[in-house]
Design a protein around this motif. Sequence first.
Motif, PDB file in Angstrom:
ATOM      1  N   THR A   1      -1.940  23.867 -41.356  1.00  0.00           N
ATOM      2  CA  THR A   1      -3.397  24.061 -41.341  1.00  0.00           C
ATOM      3  C   THR A   1      -4.081  23.208 -42.391  1.00  0.00           C
ATOM      4  OG1 THR A   1      -3.444  25.922 -42.907  1.00  0.00           O
ATOM      5  CG2 THR A   1      -3.127  26.448 -40.547  1.00  0.00           C
ATOM      6  N   ARG A   2      -3.311  22.594 -43.286  1.00  0.00           N
ATOM      7  CA  ARG A   2      -3.841  21.776 -44.378  1.00  0.00           C
ATOM      8  C   ARG A   2      -3.617  20.284 -44.134  1.00  0.00           C
ATOM      9  NH1 ARG A   2      -6.921  23.832 -47.773  1.00  0.00           N
ATOM     10  NH2 ARG A   2      -5.924  22.982 -49.602  1.00  0.00           N
ATOM     11  N   ILE A   3      -3.121  19.921 -42.940  1.00  0.00           N
ATOM     12  CA  ILE A   3      -2.917  18.505 -42.630  1.00  0.00           C
ATOM     13  C   ILE A   3      -4.278  17.824 -42.527  1.00  0.00           C
ATOM     14  CG2 ILE A   3      -2.060  16.838 -40.924  1.00  0.00           C
ATOM     15  CD1 ILE A   3       0.130  18.853 -40.215  1.00  0.00           C
ATOM     16  N   LEU A   4      -4.416  16.722 -43.257  1.00  0.00           N
ATOM     17  CA  LEU A   4      -5.656  15.950 -43.262  1.00  0.00           C
ATOM     18  C   LEU A   4      -5.633  14.820 -42.251  1.00  0.00           C
ATOM     19  CD1 LEU A   4      -5.994  15.676 -47.145  1.00  0.00           C
ATOM     20  CD2 LEU A   4      -7.146  17.319 -45.627  1.00  0.00           C
ATOM     21  N   SER A   5      -4.484  14.164 -42.134  1.00  0.00           N
ATOM     22  CA  SER A   5      -4.372  13.054 -41.186  1.00  0.00           C
ATOM     23  C   SER A   5      -2.963  12.997 -40.620  1.00  0.00           C
ATOM     24  CB  SER A   5      -4.730  11.717 -41.848  1.00  0.00           C
ATOM     25  OG  SER A   5      -3.754  11.376 -42.823  1.00  0.00           O
ATOM     26  N   ALA A   6      -2.873  12.472 -39.415  1.00  0.00           N
ATOM     27  CA  ALA A   6      -1.583  12.300 -38.740  1.00  0.00           C
ATOM     28  C   ALA A   6      -1.566  10.962 -38.030  1.00  0.00           C
ATOM     29  CB  ALA A   6      -1.349  13.432 -37.738  1.00  0.00           C
ATOM     30  N   GLN A   7      -0.427  10.312 -38.104  1.00  0.00           N
ATOM     31  CA  GLN A   7      -0.191   9.085 -37.349  1.00  0.00           C
ATOM     32  C   GLN A   7       1.005   9.343 -36.452  1.00  0.00           C
ATOM     33  OE1 GLN A   7       0.354   6.581 -40.818  1.00  0.00           O
ATOM     34  NE2 GLN A   7      -1.539   5.506 -40.323  1.00  0.00           N
ATOM     35  N   ILE A   8       0.830   9.038 -35.173  1.00  0.00           N
ATOM     36  CA  ILE A   8       1.891   9.291 -34.191  1.00  0.00           C
ATOM     37  C   ILE A   8       2.203   7.997 -33.468  1.00  0.00           C
ATOM     38  CG2 ILE A   8       2.553  10.610 -32.141  1.00  0.00           C
ATOM     39  CD1 ILE A   8       0.464  12.730 -33.065  1.00  0.00           C
ATOM     40  N   TRP A   9       3.488   7.687 -33.398  1.00  0.00           N
ATOM     41  CA  TRP A   9       3.953   6.528 -32.648  1.00  0.00           C
ATOM     42  C   TRP A   9       4.768   7.019 -31.467  1.00  0.00           C
ATOM     43  CZ3 TRP A   9       4.080   6.959 -37.945  1.00  0.00           C
ATOM     44  CH2 TRP A   9       3.309   6.038 -38.649  1.00  0.00           C
ATOM     45  N   LEU A  10       4.462   6.497 -30.296  1.00  0.00           N
ATOM     46  CA  LEU A  10       5.185   6.846 -29.073  1.00  0.00           C
ATOM     47  C   LEU A  10       5.862   5.607 -28.512  1.00  0.00           C
ATOM     48  CD1 LEU A  10       2.594   9.103 -27.218  1.00  0.00           C
ATOM     49  CD2 LEU A  10       4.656   9.829 -28.444  1.00  0.00           C
ATOM     50  N   ALA A  11       7.074   5.784 -28.042  1.00  0.00           N
ATOM     51  CA  ALA A  11       7.785   4.673 -27.411  1.00  0.00           C
ATOM     52  C   ALA A  11       7.095   4.274 -26.103  1.00  0.00           C
ATOM     53  CB  ALA A  11       9.238   5.048 -27.151  1.00  0.00           C
ATOM     54  N   ASP A  12       6.436   5.231 -25.444  1.00  0.00           N
ATOM     55  CA  ASP A  12       5.784   4.974 -24.160  1.00  0.00           C
ATOM     56  C   ASP A  12       4.464   5.740 -24.106  1.00  0.00           C
ATOM     57  OD1 ASP A  12       4.994   4.646 -21.535  1.00  0.00           O
ATOM     58  OD2 ASP A  12       6.848   5.438 -20.672  1.00  0.00           O
ATOM     59  N   MET A  13       3.352   5.038 -24.218  1.00  0.00           N
ATOM     60  CA  MET A  13       2.037   5.681 -24.208  1.00  0.00           C
ATOM     61  C   MET A  13       1.745   6.396 -22.891  1.00  0.00           C
ATOM     62  SD  MET A  13       0.431   5.745 -27.045  1.00  0.00           S
ATOM     63  CE  MET A  13      -1.230   6.148 -26.529  1.00  0.00           C
ATOM     64  N   ALA A  14       2.433   6.041 -21.833  1.00  0.00           N
ATOM     65  CA  ALA A  14       2.245   6.730 -20.555  1.00  0.00           C
ATOM     66  C   ALA A  14       2.690   8.194 -20.653  1.00  0.00           C
ATOM     67  CB  ALA A  14       3.014   6.013 -19.445  1.00  0.00           C
ATOM     68  N   GLU A  15       3.461   8.525 -21.683  1.00  0.00           N
ATOM     69  CA  GLU A  15       3.965   9.884 -21.902  1.00  0.00           C
ATOM     70  C   GLU A  15       3.098  10.677 -22.890  1.00  0.00           C
ATOM     71  OE1 GLU A  15       7.501  10.941 -20.664  1.00  0.00           O
ATOM     72  OE2 GLU A  15       6.479   9.622 -19.258  1.00  0.00           O
ATOM     73  N   ALA A  16       1.964  10.129 -23.305  1.00  0.00           N
ATOM     74  CA  ALA A  16       1.138  10.760 -24.343  1.00  0.00           C
ATOM     75  C   ALA A  16       0.725  12.185 -23.995  1.00  0.00           C
ATOM     76  CB  ALA A  16      -0.093   9.904 -24.629  1.00  0.00           C
ATOM     77  N   ALA A  17       0.424  12.455 -22.749  1.00  0.00           N
ATOM     78  CA  ALA A  17      -0.006  13.802 -22.364  1.00  0.00           C
ATOM     79  C   ALA A  17       1.086  14.836 -22.655  1.00  0.00           C
ATOM     80  CB  ALA A  17      -0.401  13.835 -20.892  1.00  0.00           C
ATOM     81  N   LYS A  18       2.336  14.476 -22.478  1.00  0.00           N
ATOM     82  CA  LYS A  18       3.443  15.396 -22.763  1.00  0.00           C
ATOM     83  C   LYS A  18       3.515  15.707 -24.251  1.00  0.00           C
ATOM     84  CE  LYS A  18       6.271  13.876 -18.874  1.00  0.00           C
ATOM     85  NZ  LYS A  18       7.528  13.211 -18.487  1.00  0.00           N
ATOM     86  N   MET A  19       3.397  14.674 -25.079  1.00  0.00           N
ATOM     87  CA  MET A  19       3.407  14.888 -26.524  1.00  0.00           C
ATOM     88  C   MET A  19       2.202  15.715 -26.938  1.00  0.00           C
ATOM     89  SD  MET A  19       1.881  13.941 -29.597  1.00  0.00           S
ATOM     90  CE  MET A  19       0.923  12.554 -29.040  1.00  0.00           C
ATOM     91  N   ASN A  20       1.023  15.392 -26.379  1.00  0.00           N
ATOM     92  CA  ASN A  20      -0.200  16.121 -26.729  1.00  0.00           C
ATOM     93  C   ASN A  20      -0.082  17.610 -26.397  1.00  0.00           C
ATOM     94  OD1 ASN A  20      -1.791  14.108 -27.923  1.00  0.00           O
ATOM     95  ND2 ASN A  20      -2.471  13.365 -25.932  1.00  0.00           N
ATOM     96  N   ALA A  21       0.565  17.953 -25.302  1.00  0.00           N
ATOM     97  CA  ALA A  21       0.724  19.365 -24.922  1.00  0.00           C
ATOM     98  C   ALA A  21       1.531  20.110 -25.982  1.00  0.00           C
ATOM     99  CB  ALA A  21       1.385  19.480 -23.551  1.00  0.00           C
ATOM    100  N   VAL A  22       2.595  19.493 -26.485  1.00  0.00           N
ATOM    101  CA  VAL A  22       3.408  20.121 -27.530  1.00  0.00           C
ATOM    102  C   VAL A  22       2.605  20.204 -28.823  1.00  0.00           C
ATOM    103  CG1 VAL A  22       5.526  19.950 -28.903  1.00  0.00           C
ATOM    104  CG2 VAL A  22       5.560  19.349 -26.462  1.00  0.00           C
ATOM    105  N   TRP A  23       1.940  19.112 -29.186  1.00  0.00           N
ATOM    106  CA  TRP A  23       1.119  19.083 -30.400  1.00  0.00           C
ATOM    107  C   TRP A  23       0.061  20.188 -30.364  1.00  0.00           C
ATOM    108  CZ3 TRP A  23       0.815  16.307 -34.988  1.00  0.00           C
ATOM    109  CH2 TRP A  23      -0.385  16.427 -35.693  1.00  0.00           C
ATOM    110  N   GLU A  24      -0.647  20.300 -29.244  1.00  0.00           N
ATOM    111  CA  GLU A  24      -1.738  21.266 -29.136  1.00  0.00           C
ATOM    112  C   GLU A  24      -1.240  22.708 -29.199  1.00  0.00           C
ATOM    113  OE1 GLU A  24      -3.781  19.900 -25.630  1.00  0.00           O
ATOM    114  OE2 GLU A  24      -4.457  18.085 -26.662  1.00  0.00           O
TER     115      GLU A  24
END
Length: 116
Positions: free
Chosen positions: A59-82
């Motif tokens: 809850t105290r994270i100020l910034s995050a940088q995320i690197w994905l091997a395949d941006m076409a998979e971003a929705a899958k990562m976003n679902a877990v993140w959210e």
Amino acid sequence: MSIQRSGTNKRLSKLVVHRGLAYLAGQVADDLNGSLESQTRETLAKIDALLTEAGTDKTRILSAQIWLADMAEAAKMNAVWESWMPEGHAPARATVGAPLASSRHLVEIKVVAAVD
């Protein structure tokens, strides 16, 4: 001001705390046989552990940088993140596609969090 380092080797520290901020090195999953979702969950669990070690939490994270091997998979990562990030605590965040350290790594995440 003191600097606290943890998980330090010749190349990097997994965690550095200085002046009320916790800087985490890019975190990746250890189990590289899993899906993007499972690698993301494992990576976020490692982030949780490092934040706890620093005396803070997600809850105290100020910034995050995320690197994905395949941006076409971003929705899958976003679902877990959210599902991991509590409502109302989303940090400033950037997500980019990039070749990672190994072709089996699917996601890498780096965060900076406030420590009080």
